[in-house]
Design a protein around this motif. Structure first.
Motif, short mmCIF file in Angstrom:
data_model
loop_
_atom_site.label_atom_id
_atom_site.label_comp_id
_atom_site.label_asym_id
_atom_site.label_seq_id
_atom_site.Cartn_x
_atom_site.Cartn_y
_atom_site.Cartn_z
N GLY A 124 0.79 -1.23 0.00
CA GLY A 124 0.00 0.00 0.00
C GLY A 124 0.81 1.27 0.00
N ASP A 125 2.15 1.18 0.19
CA ASP A 125 2.99 2.37 0.12
C ASP A 125 2.95 2.97 -1.28
OD1 ASP A 125 3.70 1.99 2.72
OD2 ASP A 125 5.73 1.29 2.33
N ALA A 126 3.15 4.28 -1.37
CA ALA A 126 3.11 4.96 -2.66
C ALA A 126 4.17 6.06 -2.69
CB ALA A 126 1.72 5.57 -2.89
N PRO A 127 4.66 6.42 -3.88
CA PRO A 127 5.67 7.49 -3.98
C PRO A 127 5.21 8.82 -3.39
CG PRO A 127 5.55 6.26 -6.02
CD PRO A 127 4.40 5.77 -5.18
N SER A 128 3.89 9.07 -3.39
CA SER A 128 3.40 10.36 -2.89
C SER A 128 3.16 10.35 -1.38
CB SER A 128 2.09 10.73 -3.61
OG SER A 128 1.11 9.71 -3.42
N LYS A 339 -1.81 -8.09 -10.44
CA LYS A 339 -0.78 -7.38 -9.69
C LYS A 339 0.55 -8.09 -9.84
CE LYS A 339 -3.68 -5.14 -6.19
NZ LYS A 339 -3.89 -4.91 -4.74
N ILE A 340 1.61 -7.44 -9.34
CA ILE A 340 2.95 -8.00 -9.37
C ILE A 340 3.55 -7.92 -7.97
CG2 ILE A 340 4.06 -5.82 -10.00
CD1 ILE A 340 5.02 -9.25 -11.43
N GLY A 341 4.24 -8.98 -7.54
CA GLY A 341 4.85 -9.00 -6.21
C GLY A 341 6.27 -8.46 -6.23
N THR A 349 2.62 -5.79 -3.06
CA THR A 349 2.27 -5.80 -4.49
C THR A 349 1.98 -4.40 -5.02
OG1 THR A 349 -0.09 -6.10 -4.02
CG2 THR A 349 1.25 -8.10 -4.25
N ALA A 350 1.96 -4.32 -6.34
CA ALA A 350 1.51 -3.12 -7.04
C ALA A 350 0.75 -3.58 -8.27
CB ALA A 350 2.68 -2.24 -7.44
N SER A 362 7.62 -4.18 -15.60
CA SER A 362 7.47 -3.09 -14.62
C SER A 362 8.58 -3.16 -13.60
CB SER A 362 6.12 -3.18 -13.92
OG SER A 362 6.00 -4.41 -13.22
N GLY A 363 8.71 -2.08 -12.81
CA GLY A 363 9.71 -2.03 -11.76
C GLY A 363 9.25 -2.78 -10.51
N ASP A 364 10.07 -2.72 -9.46
CA ASP A 364 9.74 -3.44 -8.23
C ASP A 364 8.81 -2.60 -7.36
OD1 ASP A 364 10.71 -5.86 -6.42
OD2 ASP A 364 10.51 -4.08 -5.15
N PRO A 365 7.72 -3.19 -6.85
CA PRO A 365 6.75 -2.42 -6.05
C PRO A 365 7.35 -1.73 -4.83
CG PRO A 365 5.79 -4.51 -6.71
CD PRO A 365 7.24 -4.56 -7.10
#
Length: 494
Positions: A124-128, A339-341, A349-350, A362-365
């Motif tokens: 659930g973490d996010a860049p923002s 999603k991807i782990g 996941t993201a 994609s990059g790593d979540p």
């Protein structure tokens, strides 16, 4: 990954104190890079509330020069130190390194053991997410002063040489250990702490560094180390990966962490449940793997057991002959959710931006969620709170350093140096800490290494602790608390 032997590079015996005659000081300014000078060391007084008590400390951001054999400054290493005033010679000091190669120390600093922390490394973490730090209830400042070191090319640390010389002098397994060992020595001398109990801590590739730095400090720098802490360590490069099709080792190492992730998703993760898969991989799995087609039932047994442990579809596992690689696991275990782990914790996941792609695109979540808040929080702390002003960009994770790195020969040099360092000092203690779900540096690698180590006369000198979570297990408050308790036992403060 490493070439055998330990050779001191030219600057290891040079004078490192940044107090030079005027002519030599002027020569320092004429570096290969026309960079503005970094600020002078800056200290502010702060406090943190932990366990109902207030700990007052000095937070310092500063630099340590690296010099060549002629005394020319060729790099500046930036550190962040948290020191409780009082000048008690019995108070320990811990030197902390992250990995990569190419990672700054912000992750251990503001995620694990520093006095302030921000949240990262969980689902659930996010860049923002807000880059606002809070008091860290799991800080180690109550039992040790803390010095976080950013290797050249990370954080604000920088080379003053051209690209070719920088790569030669700093971006390789051997030179990295040499100059960082000298940096630890120089900090101890400059701050009058040679009489203090000393600990070296490293996460991931920092866990590769830690035993090698400890051994270099013992045998080259003349500094004894009381203890080592390795967090999700990259201890045996040759064992991780699936490049050798004849060896069962990498498959043995990865399966328990995949199993842990599956058990946790079902609410069934316990040490007892993990004992079952650990017993399987070192017994029947090895036998069936090596038997291959010579035993008509071997692959079938592997497929059934691996499917059961991982939660993956048995038909898919059968196509892989019971050998599930990390990328396939991370993609398939969450494919139905689109999603991807994360390789650092497969239950974080993201959304998969390309769910229809045959391969992951994609990059790593975890990495992509934590980079922005971690960088912003650290820069805000350094420039606004401490007042160490610089226009340079803070490199929390430098892919440029990682790409330039000379990995040498892939061997077990950190395990070799760990054994020698412990054998040299009967008082040294070691704590190796992992998260169950980590597929980048799986815990079972360290379990096998510890199982093969001599007893050295004291069975409790080397402890392996495995906690719920992944590579950054400390991001979970309960795992961080348990980690702190195990460290307190090693420090003798529990």
């Amino acid at each position: 990954m490493l070439i055998a032997g330990f050779t001191l590079t030219p600057w290891a015996s040079a004078i490192a104190a940044d107090k030079k005659p005027a002519a030599e000081a002027e020569a320092d300014k004429k570096s290969d890079n026309d960079l503005p000078p970094l600020p002078a060391d800056k200290t502010v007084h702060q406090s943190v509330r932990v366990d109902g008590k207030t700990i007052s400390y000095d937070a310092t951001v500063g630099t340590i020069p690296v010099r060549d054999a002629k005394g020319k400054k060729i790099a500046e290493v930036v550190f962040t130190a948290y020191v409780v005033p009082g000048k008690d010679p019995r108070r320990p000091v811990t030197f902390a390194f992250n990995g990569g190669p190419g990672a700054s120390s912000v992750y251990l600093n503001m995620g694990a053991i520093g006095p302030k922390r921000i949240q990262f490394g969980v689902d659930g973490d996010a860049p923002s997410d807000a880059a606002v730090s809070k008091d860290n209830p799991n800080t180690w400042l109550g039992m040790s002063d803390l010095v976080f070191i950013d290797p050249v090319g990370t954080g604000f640390s920088r080379s003053l040489e051209d690209e070719a010389s920088t790569k030669k002098d700093f971006y390789s397994t051997e030179t990295d250990i040499t100059y960082l060992s000298r940096v630890v020595y120089d900090w101890l001398v400059e701050h009058g702490r040679l009489r203090a109990p000393k600990y070296v801590m490293g996460e991931s590739y920092g866990g590769y560094r830690a035993p090698r730095i400890a051994y270099a400090l013992q045998t080259k720098m003349g500094v004894g180390v009381n203890g080592l802490v390795m967090v999700s360590p990259y201890l045996d490069p040759a064992a991780i990966g699936d490049d050798d099709s004849l060896s069962p080792l990498s498959w043995m190492i990865n399966l328990p962490s995949m199993t842990a992730a599956h058990l946790e998703s079902q609410g069934k993760l316990t040490p007892e449940a993990m004992n079952d898969v650990e017993t399987y991989v070192r017994t029947q799995f090895v036998t069936d793997f090596l038997a291959g087609r010579s035993d008509p039932g071997a692959i079938g047994r592997m497929v059934q057991k691996v499917s059961s442990y991982t939660g993956l579809d048995q038909a898919l596992v059968a196509k892989l002959d019971g050998r599930v690689d990390v990328d396939t696991f991370l993609r398939e275990i969450h494919r139905s959710d689109r999603k991807i782990g994360s390789v650092y914790d497969s239950n974080v996941t993201a959304w998969d931006p390309f769910p229809g792609s045959a391969q992951r695109a994609s990059g790593d979540p975890i990495l992509e969620a934590l980079l922005a808040p971690a960088t912003s929080a650290m820069v805000d702390f350094v420039t606004r709170e401490v007042g160490w002003k610089t226009d340079a960009h803070y490199e929390a994770l430098s892919y440029e350093v990682n790409r330039a790195w000379d990995r040498g020969t892939s061997d077990d040099k950190p395990v070799t140096d760990l054994r020698k360092a412990i054998a040299n000092d009967p008082n040294m203690k070691v704590l190796i800490a992992h998260g169950y779900n980590d597929l980048s540096c799986p815990f079972y690698t360290s379990q096998l290494i510890v199982n093969q180590m001599p007893a050295f006369g004291q069975a409790q000198r080397v402890k392996l602790a495995v906690y719920p979570g992944g590579h950054m297990f400390y991001s979970r408050s309960t795992s961080g608390e348990a980690f702190k308790a195990d460290a307190a036992a090693m420090f003798g403060t529990k």
